[in-house]
Design a protein around this motif. Structure first.
Motif, PDB file in Angstrom:
ATOM      1  N   VAL A 130      47.299 -12.535 -13.373  1.00  0.00           N
ATOM      2  CA  VAL A 130      47.599 -11.540 -12.228  1.00  0.00           C
ATOM      3  C   VAL A 130      48.983 -11.605 -11.411  1.00  0.00           C
ATOM      4  N   VAL A 131      49.506 -10.664 -10.884  1.00  0.00           N
ATOM      5  CA  VAL A 131      50.489 -10.805  -9.904  1.00  0.00           C
ATOM      6  C   VAL A 131      50.382 -10.229  -8.941  1.00  0.00           C
ATOM      7  N   GLU A 132      51.382 -10.614  -7.789  1.00  0.00           N
ATOM      8  CA  GLU A 132      50.909 -10.189  -6.470  1.00  0.00           C
ATOM      9  C   GLU A 132      50.823  -8.803  -6.254  1.00  0.00           C
ATOM     10  N   GLY A 133      49.835  -8.056  -5.611  1.00  0.00           N
ATOM     11  CA  GLY A 133      49.722  -6.639  -5.646  1.00  0.00           C
ATOM     12  C   GLY A 133      48.873  -6.133  -6.618  1.00  0.00           C
ATOM     13  N   ASP A 134      48.512  -6.847  -7.755  1.00  0.00           N
ATOM     14  CA  ASP A 134      47.403  -6.364  -8.662  1.00  0.00           C
ATOM     15  C   ASP A 134      46.055  -6.053  -8.145  1.00  0.00           C
ATOM     16  N   ILE A 135      45.234  -5.282  -8.623  1.00  0.00           N
ATOM     17  CA  ILE A 135      43.851  -4.831  -8.021  1.00  0.00           C
ATOM     18  C   ILE A 135      42.890  -6.037  -8.875  1.00  0.00           C
ATOM     19  N   VAL A 136      42.179  -6.888  -8.083  1.00  0.00           N
ATOM     20  CA  VAL A 136      41.286  -7.501  -8.884  1.00  0.00           C
ATOM     21  C   VAL A 136      39.970  -7.008  -8.969  1.00  0.00           C
ATOM     22  N   GLY A 137      39.615  -6.131  -7.954  1.00  0.00           N
ATOM     23  CA  GLY A 137      38.351  -5.576  -7.984  1.00  0.00           C
ATOM     24  C   GLY A 137      38.252  -4.354  -7.052  1.00  0.00           C
ATOM     25  N   VAL A 138      37.174  -3.635  -6.766  1.00  0.00           N
ATOM     26  CA  VAL A 138      36.822  -2.924  -5.999  1.00  0.00           C
ATOM     27  C   VAL A 138      35.686  -3.258  -4.862  1.00  0.00           C
ATOM     28  N   VAL A 139      35.629  -2.433  -3.936  1.00  0.00           N
ATOM     29  CA  VAL A 139      34.525  -2.441  -2.850  1.00  0.00           C
ATOM     30  C   VAL A 139      34.682  -0.692  -2.686  1.00  0.00           C
ATOM     31  N   ARG A 140      33.077  -0.254  -2.426  1.00  0.00           N
ATOM     32  CA  ARG A 140      33.100   1.075  -1.690  1.00  0.00           C
ATOM     33  C   ARG A 140      33.160   0.887  -0.391  1.00  0.00           C
ATOM     34  N   GLU A 141      34.192   1.330   0.213  1.00  0.00           N
ATOM     35  CA  GLU A 141      34.184   0.971   1.726  1.00  0.00           C
ATOM     36  C   GLU A 141      33.627   2.254   2.444  1.00  0.00           C
ATOM     37  N   SER A 142      34.026   3.531   2.012  1.00  0.00           N
ATOM     38  CA  SER A 142      33.061   4.615   2.482  1.00  0.00           C
ATOM     39  C   SER A 142      32.871   5.722   1.446  1.00  0.00           C
ATOM     40  N   LYS A 143      31.988   6.769   1.830  1.00  0.00           N
ATOM     41  CA  LYS A 143      31.711   7.600   0.884  1.00  0.00           C
ATOM     42  C   LYS A 143      33.058   8.170  -0.140  1.00  0.00           C
ATOM     43  N   HIS A 147      37.997   0.789  -1.637  1.00  0.00           N
ATOM     44  CA  HIS A 147      38.727  -0.263  -1.330  1.00  0.00           C
ATOM     45  C   HIS A 147      39.436  -0.957  -2.487  1.00  0.00           C
ATOM     46  N   ARG A 148      40.540  -0.968  -2.755  1.00  0.00           N
ATOM     47  CA  ARG A 148      41.075  -1.928  -3.859  1.00  0.00           C
ATOM     48  C   ARG A 148      41.421  -3.255  -3.389  1.00  0.00           C
ATOM     49  N   VAL A 149      40.761  -4.442  -3.832  1.00  0.00           N
ATOM     50  CA  VAL A 149      41.164  -5.740  -3.507  1.00  0.00           C
ATOM     51  C   VAL A 149      42.211  -6.089  -4.095  1.00  0.00           C
ATOM     52  N   LEU A 150      43.510  -6.350  -3.266  1.00  0.00           N
ATOM     53  CA  LEU A 150      44.776  -6.541  -3.834  1.00  0.00           C
ATOM     54  C   LEU A 150      45.258  -8.173  -3.830  1.00  0.00           C
ATOM     55  N   VAL A 151      45.686  -8.913  -4.882  1.00  0.00           N
ATOM     56  CA  VAL A 151      46.223  -9.898  -4.868  1.00  0.00           C
ATOM     57  C   VAL A 151      47.236 -10.075  -3.733  1.00  0.00           C
ATOM     58  N   GLY A 154      52.753 -12.984  -2.802  1.00  0.00           N
ATOM     59  CA  GLY A 154      53.171 -14.393  -3.160  1.00  0.00           C
ATOM     60  C   GLY A 154      52.253 -15.257  -3.990  1.00  0.00           C
ATOM     61  N   ILE A 155      51.121 -14.540  -4.414  1.00  0.00           N
ATOM     62  CA  ILE A 155      50.213 -14.972  -5.458  1.00  0.00           C
ATOM     63  C   ILE A 155      50.471 -14.652  -6.738  1.00  0.00           C
ATOM     64  N   ASN A 156      50.955 -15.374  -7.851  1.00  0.00           N
ATOM     65  CA  ASN A 156      50.926 -14.865  -9.241  1.00  0.00           C
ATOM     66  C   ASN A 156      50.398 -16.161 -10.059  1.00  0.00           C
ATOM     67  N   GLY A 157      49.360 -15.850 -10.897  1.00  0.00           N
ATOM     68  CA  GLY A 157      48.936 -16.913 -11.513  1.00  0.00           C
ATOM     69  C   GLY A 157      47.660 -16.131 -12.602  1.00  0.00           C
ATOM     70  N   VAL A 158      46.668 -17.218 -13.046  1.00  0.00           N
ATOM     71  CA  VAL A 158      45.649 -17.034 -13.837  1.00  0.00           C
ATOM     72  C   VAL A 158      44.452 -17.173 -13.080  1.00  0.00           C
ATOM     73  N   VAL A 159      43.703 -15.971 -13.343  1.00  0.00           N
ATOM     74  CA  VAL A 159      42.412 -15.949 -12.797  1.00  0.00           C
ATOM     75  C   VAL A 159      41.282 -17.182 -13.151  1.00  0.00           C
ATOM     76  N   GLU A 160      40.964 -18.043 -12.378  1.00  0.00           N
ATOM     77  CA  GLU A 160      39.938 -18.985 -12.794  1.00  0.00           C
ATOM     78  C   GLU A 160      38.756 -18.503 -12.875  1.00  0.00           C
ATOM     79  N   ASN A 161      38.150 -18.016 -11.784  1.00  0.00           N
ATOM     80  CA  ASN A 161      36.881 -17.482 -11.829  1.00  0.00           C
ATOM     81  C   ASN A 161      36.687 -16.131 -10.894  1.00  0.00           C
ATOM     82  N   ILE A 162      35.715 -15.265 -10.970  1.00  0.00           N
ATOM     83  CA  ILE A 162      35.664 -14.083 -10.325  1.00  0.00           C
ATOM     84  C   ILE A 162      34.176 -13.674 -10.266  1.00  0.00           C
ATOM     85  N   GLU A 163      33.565 -13.344  -9.221  1.00  0.00           N
ATOM     86  CA  GLU A 163      32.354 -12.830  -9.346  1.00  0.00           C
ATOM     87  C   GLU A 163      31.929 -11.419  -8.838  1.00  0.00           C
TER      88      GLU A 163
END
Lengths: 586, 471
Positions: A130-143, A147-151, A154-163
Motif C-alpha cells: 500500500v502507498v499513502e492515500g490508499d484505502i485500506v478498508g471502509v466504515v459505514r459512517e452514516s446512512k 468512510h474510506r480509511v486512508l493510509v 508518508g506511509i508506504n509499505g506492506v500490510v502486515e496484518n489487518i482485521e
C-alpha cells in the motif's frame, strides 16, 4: 516537547509570555491555570506572542504557558458527519451535554468520540503493498457516507496484518511494515495540521456542475465542482437563506457548513432542519452528509480565524476519499475581521481600513484549496472541494477590501442586491453584477437536457440587460410612451424575473428545481417571447398580450411538479396566442 | 468557580501608584499580576467611589478603564483590586427595582442580595443548545404582525431617527405583547443608555399605567450620567434577563435604548486607548462587541424561558449604511425601519415595510401558528406595495395621467395600504385575523392574476370575491 513559560502581559486575546525556548510559529500552547488554548503568532527574542482562542478574563501575569510543540491539527475519522464543532473542533454537542447550555472556557472535549465502536471492513489483505492515500478498508459512517480509511501521508509499505470487526477510532485496524522494517499502525483516525493543504497527485480541469437546484445560479451563474464562488451582500439581502438552500439541495456528496462569526439562531435553525429535510437524491435525511462548524459571533474572535481552516481541512480529507465536497463559509468577512483584530493587537502597520497587508494573500490561499484533483493512492481516484464564501461588505459597499479582494480570486460571483431584497425578490442575486467563469465548461452538461441551452441562456440574459436599460427610459417618459416591441421586452423580463429568477426557499416544490425543469421553464418563457414578437409584428397591441388569460401560467410554472404539467400549461397559452394570431391575420 | 480562591492573595490590595490619567484610563505602576478584566474600585480624594476593570495587564503594571465620572480623577486616587471579574448578585427580588448603570439602587431600597453572583461580560449560549425561535408574538400592530412578525427569542431592532415616535412604538409593543403572554411568567428588562429624563419618564409612566412596573427591572444610564458606564449597563441588563429567563423560566422582553449612545461610548473608549479606528472612528471590533450583547437573546433547548431583544437606535443622519445600524443589521434577525416620510404623512406607526424585515417570521407563522396564507399574503403585500411606490415616483415625473391603468391601480393600492393597513391607533390592538382580513381587503383591489405570490388554493379560500360568492 513540552516547554513551560510565564505570562508577562495580557491584552485581550493577545498574550505575551517569556521563557518558551525553541517554540515555532503556529505551535499550540496551553495558557494559564485554566489551560486555555493559544497559538504562537510571533517570536521576538525572549518574548513570545500568543493568540488565545478563548476568553482571557481572569487570567493574570505570572501564570504558566505550556507549549505542546505541535501545531493546530484536525482529528479526521469517522464521527465527523452529523457533528457540530467549534473552530478548534471541540464537539459542541458534547460540550452541551457535559457543561450545560452556556459555553465554559478551558473546557476540554476531544473532537472524535473515543467510546463509539465502528464496524471496519478491510479492503486489502496481509502481504498487499500500500502507498499513502490508499484505502485500506471502509466504515459505514452514516446512512449515505461510506468512510474510506486512508493510509496516512508518508506511509508506504506492506500490510502486515489487518482485521475486520468493531473498533474505536484510536485503535489500530492494520499494521504496515515500511521498507526500513519499521512497523506503523493504521487507525480509523488520523490528524492533519489545519493550516497546511493536504497533498494530492494532480489537479484536474473542472467539468461537472455543482448543481444547486437554484435556477438563477444553475442556469445563469453556475459553479463547477472544484470551483469557487463568493456571495457578497449587505444585511437583509438573503445571504444566509441562499447559502442554506445551497447547503440543503446541492449535489455535493458531503456538505460542510462553517458558521464563522454569524448568528447563533441561524446555526440552530440549520441544525434543526437538516435532520428533518430529505435529500432529493438519496432519499435520506440531509444530516447524513453534513458537518457543521459553528463559531458564532459572540465566541472569542480569535477562534474564528481557525474555524475556516478547520473546515477546509475536513473538506480535503473527504475529497481524498474520492468525494465531491462542498464547503460553505458564512462569512469570510468575519474571518478577515479576526485577522484585523489580531494584527491590530500585534501593532502591525495596517493597510487598507485597518486590515493587514497580507489580507489578499490569505484570501487567495484559502480559495486555492478548492479544486478537482486526482487523490494520493494507487489508481485514479477523483475528488473535489468546492468553496462558497459569503462576504458581508459594510454598508453594502463592494469596493471595501474584503469584497474587492475576494472578487479577484473566485470563479463565480453571486452579487446580492438590496433593491431586489426590498421587493422580496429572492434569491436577490443581481443578474447584471454577477458572473460565472464556468459557463463554457458546463455547457456540455446542460446541452444533454436541451441542445439549445446555451442560446436560450444568452438570449434571456440579453433580454434582462435590455430591459434594465428600457426601465431607465420608462422611468422618465413612462412605459406607455415606448414602442410595443420594447414594452414586450419589459413584459418578458418581468416574467423571467417573477417566473424564473424568483424562487422560494420554503415552497414545498419550488425550493429545489431539477435541471430538466430549469431548462423546460426557460424554454417555455423564451418560446412565449418568440411567439409574442410575431404577434407584435402582426400589429397586436402589447396590452392584448398582457391580457392573455393563460399568461399567469408562465408565472406558476415553478410550482408545477412534473414536466407534463408544464407542457399542458404551455399548450393552453399557445392555443390562446394562436387565436389571437388568427384574429389579426384576418 | 475557583477564581476567588486562586486570586485571593491579591484581593483587596490597595495601590496608590497611579502615574497617568488619560480620559477614562488609569495607569497603575507596581501592580503585580492583576487579572485581565478584574474589577477595581477607585476611591477619589473626596471619598466617592467608582468602578473600573483591568484592560491591559503586565507583570508590574496595569492599565485600568473606569466606568464612572472622570471628573476629579487624579494621581492621588486609591485603587483596590478585587481579585474577581465583574459579577452581579441575582435573585427574583430584582423585579420591580431600578438601578443605575453601575448597579447601584436608584429606588431608595438597599443593595440587592442575590442567591448567586454571575459574571456579566462573558456569556455565550452554545449554538448546539439553542432552540430555534418559533412562537409567534402578537404585538397587535399590523405592519409588524402581518409582514415582519416577531417571535419569542428573536432580536429585532428598531432603526429610527431623532424626532420619530420609536419610544411610543416600543412601549406599545411591550404593552400589547404582554397581554398575549397572560398566564405565563412575563417580564420586561429595560436598559436606558444616554436617553433623556423625559424619555425615561415616558417609559416609566407607561409601565406603571399598565401594571408592568412590578414585572420589570430597569437599568438607567440617562443623558447626564457617566458616558463610559454605558458599556456595562446593557451587560448588567442581559445578565439579569438571562437569570430570569433561563433560571426562573420567564419570558423576557429586553428593551435596549439607545444603542447609538452605546456605540458612541465604545468609540470614546477606543480613542482613549489609541486604537486604530475603523469606519467613522468606530473601533474595528464593534461588530464583535455588539454581537456579545445582541447574541444573548434566544431560547435554550429544554428550558421554558426566552429572551426577546428589542434594541432601539437612531440612525445618524437617517443613514442606514452608517456603521451603527449596519453592524447591528448584520447581527440582529431583521429590523423595523421607522420612516420620516410616513411620519410626516401622519401615519402611525410609521414603519416602512419595504426595508424592514423579520428573518425569523417564516418559522413563527403559517398553518397551526397563525394562518396558512400568512406568509404568502405578506409576500404579496410587499410586492404590491413596492409596485405602488414605484408608480408613485413615476407619477411625480410624468404625472398620474401618464401612468398605465395597471400602475394607477398599484398607486391607489399603496395609498390605501398606508392608510388602512400600516396606520392604526396607539392603543389599537389588532388580532392577527383582523390584520390578515385588512390585507385581503386591500389585495382584492388588484386583479386576481396579479396575486402570483399566493397559491390558487388560498386565493379561492380567502379572496373577497370567492368569499362573497360562497355566501
Amino acid at each position: 516537547m513540552e516547554k513551560i513559560g510565564e505570562i508577562k502581559r495580557i491584552n485581550g486575546s493577545l498574550i505575551i509570555a517569556e521563557g518558551l525556548k525553541g517554540v515555532k510559529i503556529g505551535d499550540i500552547a496551553y495558557v494559564g491555570d485554566l489551560k486555555l488554548i493559544g497559538e504562537v503568532v510571533r517570536i521576538s527574542g525572549r518574548e513570545v506572542a500568543l493568540q488565545c482562542y478563548e476568553d482571557t478574563s481572569g487570567l493574570r501575569p505570572g501564570e504558566h504557558v505550556i507549549s505542546t510543540g505541535t501545531p493546530l491539527v484536525a482529528e479526521l475519522g469517522p464521527g465527523l458527519i452529523g457533528g457540530i464543532f467549534d473552530g478548534l473542533e471541540r464537539s459542541e454537542l458534547e460540550l452541551w451535554k457535559k457543561a450545560g447550555p452556556f459555553i465554559k472556557k478551558g473546557y476540554r472535549v476531544i473532537p472524535l468520540n473515543r467510546e463509539k465502536k465502528w464496524y471496519f471492513k478491510p479492503g486489502v489483505k496481509p502481504g498487499d503493498r500500500v502507498v499513502e492515500g490508499d484505502i485500506v478498508g471502509v466504515v459505514r459512517e452514516s446512512k449515505v457516507v461510506e468512510h474510506r480509511v486512508l493510509v496516512p501521508v508518508g506511509i508506504n509499505g506492506v500490510v502486515e496484518n489487518i482485521e475486520e470487526g468493531e473498533f474505536r477510532v484510536d485503535e489500530p485496524v492494520a499494521e504496515v511494515r515500511l521498507p526500513n522494517g519499521v512497523k506503523r499502525e493504521i487507525k480509523l483516525m488520523q490528524t492533519w495540521p489545519v493550516r497546511i493543504p493536504r497533498p494530492y497527485k494532480e489537479r484536474l480541469p473542472l467539468a461537472q456542475p455543482l448543481f444547486t437546484g437554484q435556477r438563477v445560479i444553475d442556469t445563469f451563474f453556475p459553479i463547477a465542482k472544484g470551483g469557487t464562488a463568493a456571495i457578497p451582500g449587505g444585511f437583509g439581502t438573503g445571504k444566509t437563506i441562499t447559502l442554506h438552500s445551497i447547503a440543503k439541495w446541492s449535489d455535493a456528496d458531503i456538505v460542510i457548513y462553517v458558521g464563522c462569526g454569524e448568528r447563533g439562531n441561524e446555526m440552530a435553525d440549520i441544525l434543526t432542519h437538516f435532520p428533518e429535510l430529505e435529500d432529493p437524491r438519496t432519499g435520506e435525511k440531509l444530516i447524513e452528509r453534513a458537518i457543521f462548524i459553528a463559531n458564532v459571533s459572540n465566541l472569542p474572535v480569535s477562534a474564528r480565524e481557525a474555524s475556516i481552516y478547520m473546515g477546509i481541512t475536513i473538506a480535503e480529507y473527504y475529497r481524498d476519499q474520492g468525494y465531491d465536497v462542498g464547503i460553505i463559509v458564512d462569512s469570510t468577512s468575519r474571518w478577515a475581521e479576526a485577522l484585523r483584530d489580531l494584527s491590530g493587537r500585534l501593532e502591525e502597520l495596517p493597510a487598507e481600513e485597518g486590515y493587514p497587508a497580507y489580507l489578499a494573500e490569505r484570501i487567495a490561499e484559502f480559495y486555492e484549496r478548492a479544486g478537482r484533483v486526482v487523490t494520493l493512492g494507487s489508481g485514479r481516484r477523483i475528488g473535489s472541494v468546492t468553496i462558497m464564501g459569503a462576504v458581508s461588505p459594510p454598508g453594502g459597499d463592494f469596493s471595501e477590501p474584503v469584497t474587492s479582494t475576494t472578487m479577484r480570486f473566485v470563479g463565480a460571483l453571486w452579487a446580492l442586491d438590496t433593491e431586489l431584497a426590498f421587493r422580496r425578490h429572492f434569491p436577490a442575486i443581481n443578474w447584471l453584477r454577477s458572473f460565472s467563469r464556468y459557463v463554457d465548461v458546463l455547457r456540455e452538461f446542460w446541452e444533454r437536457y436541451d441542445p439549445n441551452w446555451f442560446r436560450l441562456r444568452e438570449e434571456a440574459l440579453r433580454l434582462l440587460e435590455e430591459s434594465s436599460r428600457l426601465e431607465e427610459i420608462a422611468r422618465v417618459i413612462g412605459e406607455k410612451a415606448l414602442p410595443d416591441e420594447q414594452r414586450l421586452i419589459l413584459l418578458v423580463s418581468e416574467i423571467l424575473k417573477e417566473g424564473f429568477l424568483v424562487q422560494s426557499a420554503f415552497h414545498e416544490v419550488d425550493r429545489y428545481c431539477p435541471p430538466e425543469k430549469q431548462v423546460r421553464m426557460l424554454r417555455a418563457i423564451m418560446e412565449f417571447y418568440r411567439r409574442a414578437s410575431e404577434l407584435i409584428k402582426l400589429g397586436v397591441p402589447v396590452e392584448r398580450i398582457r391580457g392573455l388569460k393563460n399568461l399567469v401560467e408562465l408565472l406558476r410554472l415553478k410550482e408545477k411538479k412534473g414536466l407534463e404539467e408544464i407542457d399542458e400549461a404551455e399548450k393552453r397559452l399557445i392555443e390562446e396566442m394562436e387565436e389571437l394570431k388568427a384574429e389579426y391575420s384576418r | 468557580m475557583s477564581f476567588e480562591e486562586r486570586g485571593s492573595e491579591k484581593a483587596g490590595m490597595v495601590y496608590r501608584t497611579v502615574t497617568e490619567v488619560r480620559g477614562p484610563l488609569l495607569i497603575v505602576e507596581g501592580v503585580r499580576g492583576a487579572k485581565y478584566n478584574e474589577v477595581v474600585e477607585v476611591k477619589l480624594p473626596d471619598g466617592s467611589e467608582i468602578i473600573g476593570t483591568v484592560l491591559d495587564t503586565y507583570s508590574d503594571k496595569a492599565i485600568i478603564q473606569v466606568f464612572g465620572r472622570t471628573e476629579g480623577l487624579g494621581l492621588e486616587v486609591a485603587v483596590r483590586f478585587t481579585g474577581d471579574v465583574m459579577r452581579i448578585p441575582l435573585s427574583d427580588d430584582l423585579l420591580g427595582r431600578v438601578f443605575n448603570g453601575s448597579f447601584k439602587p436608584l429606588d431608595g431600597l438597599p443593595d440587592p442580595i442575590g442567591v448567586e453572583r454571575r459574571e456579566i461580560f462573558f456569556s455565550v449560549i452554545n449554538p448546539a443548545a439553542r432552540e430555534p425561535p418559533s412562537e409567534f408574538i402578537q404585538t397587535g400592530i399590523s405592519v409588524i404582525d402581518g409582514m415582519n412578525s416577531l417571535v419569542r427569542g428573536q432580536k429585532l431592532p428598531i432603526f429610527s431617527e431623532s424626532g420619530l415616535p420609536h419610544n411610543l412604538m416600543a412601549a406599545q409593543i411591550a404593552r400589547q405583547s404582554t397581554i398575549l403572554g397572560e398566564g405565563e411568567e412575563f417580564a420586561v428588562v429595560f436598559c436606558a443608555m444616554g436617553i433623556r429624563h423625559e424619555e425615561y419618564e415616558f417609559f416609566r409612566r407607561e409601565f406603571e399605567r399598565t401594571g408592568a412596573l412590578d414585572r420589570s427591572v430597569m437599568i438607567l444610564n440617562l443623558a447626564d450620567d457617566p458616558v463610559i458606564e454605558r458599556i456595562i449597563a446593557p451587560r448588567i441588563a442581559l445578565t439579569i434577563a438571562e437569570y430570569l429567563a433561563f433560571d426562573l423560566d420567564m419570558h423576557i422582553l429586553t428593551i435596549l435604548t439607545n444603542m447609538t449612545h452605546y456605540c458612541e461610548s465604545l468609540r470614546s473608549l477606543s480613542i482613549a486607548r489609541e486604537e486604530v479606528p475603523s469606519r467613522k472612528g468606530y473601533p474595528s471590533y464593534m461588530y464583535s462587541d455588539l454581537a456579545t450583547i445582541y447574541e444573548r437573546a434566544g431560547k435554550i433547548k429544554g428550558k421554558k424561558g426566552s429572551i426577546t431583544l428589542m434594541p432601539i437606535l437612531t440612525m445618524p443622519g437617517g443613514d442606514i449604511t452608517h456603521p451603527i445600524p449596519d453592524l447591528t443589521g448584520y447581527i440582529t434577525e431583521g429590523q423595523l425601519i421607522v420612516s420620516r416620510e410616513l411620519h410626516l404623512k401622519g401615519i402611525y406607526p410609521p414603519i416602512n415595510p419595504l426595508p424592514s424585515l423579520s428573518r425569523l417570521m417564516k418559522d413563527g407563522v403559517g398553518a397551526g401558528k397563525t394562518r396558512e396564507d400568512h406568509m404568502e399574503v405578506s409576500s404579496q403585500l410587499y410586492m404590491a406595495y413596492a409596485e405602488g411606490v414605484k408608480a408613485r415616483s413615476l407619477a411625480r415625473i410624468i404625472g398620474e395621467l401618464g401612468l398605465s391603468e395597471r400602475e394607477r391601480r398599484y398607486l391607489r393600492f399603496a395609498d390605501e395600504f398606508e392608510k388602512r393597513f400600516i396606520n392604526q391607533g396607539v392603543y389599537e390592538n389588532r388580532s392577527i385575523e383582523r390584520t390578515l382580513e385588512i390585507a385581503w381587503d386591500l389585495l382584492s383591489m388588484l386583479p386576481e392574476e396579479e396575486l402570483i405570490r399566493i397559491s390558487e388554493e388560498h386565493i379561492k379560500k380567502y379572496h373577497r370575491k370567492y368569499r362573497l360568492q360562497a355566501r
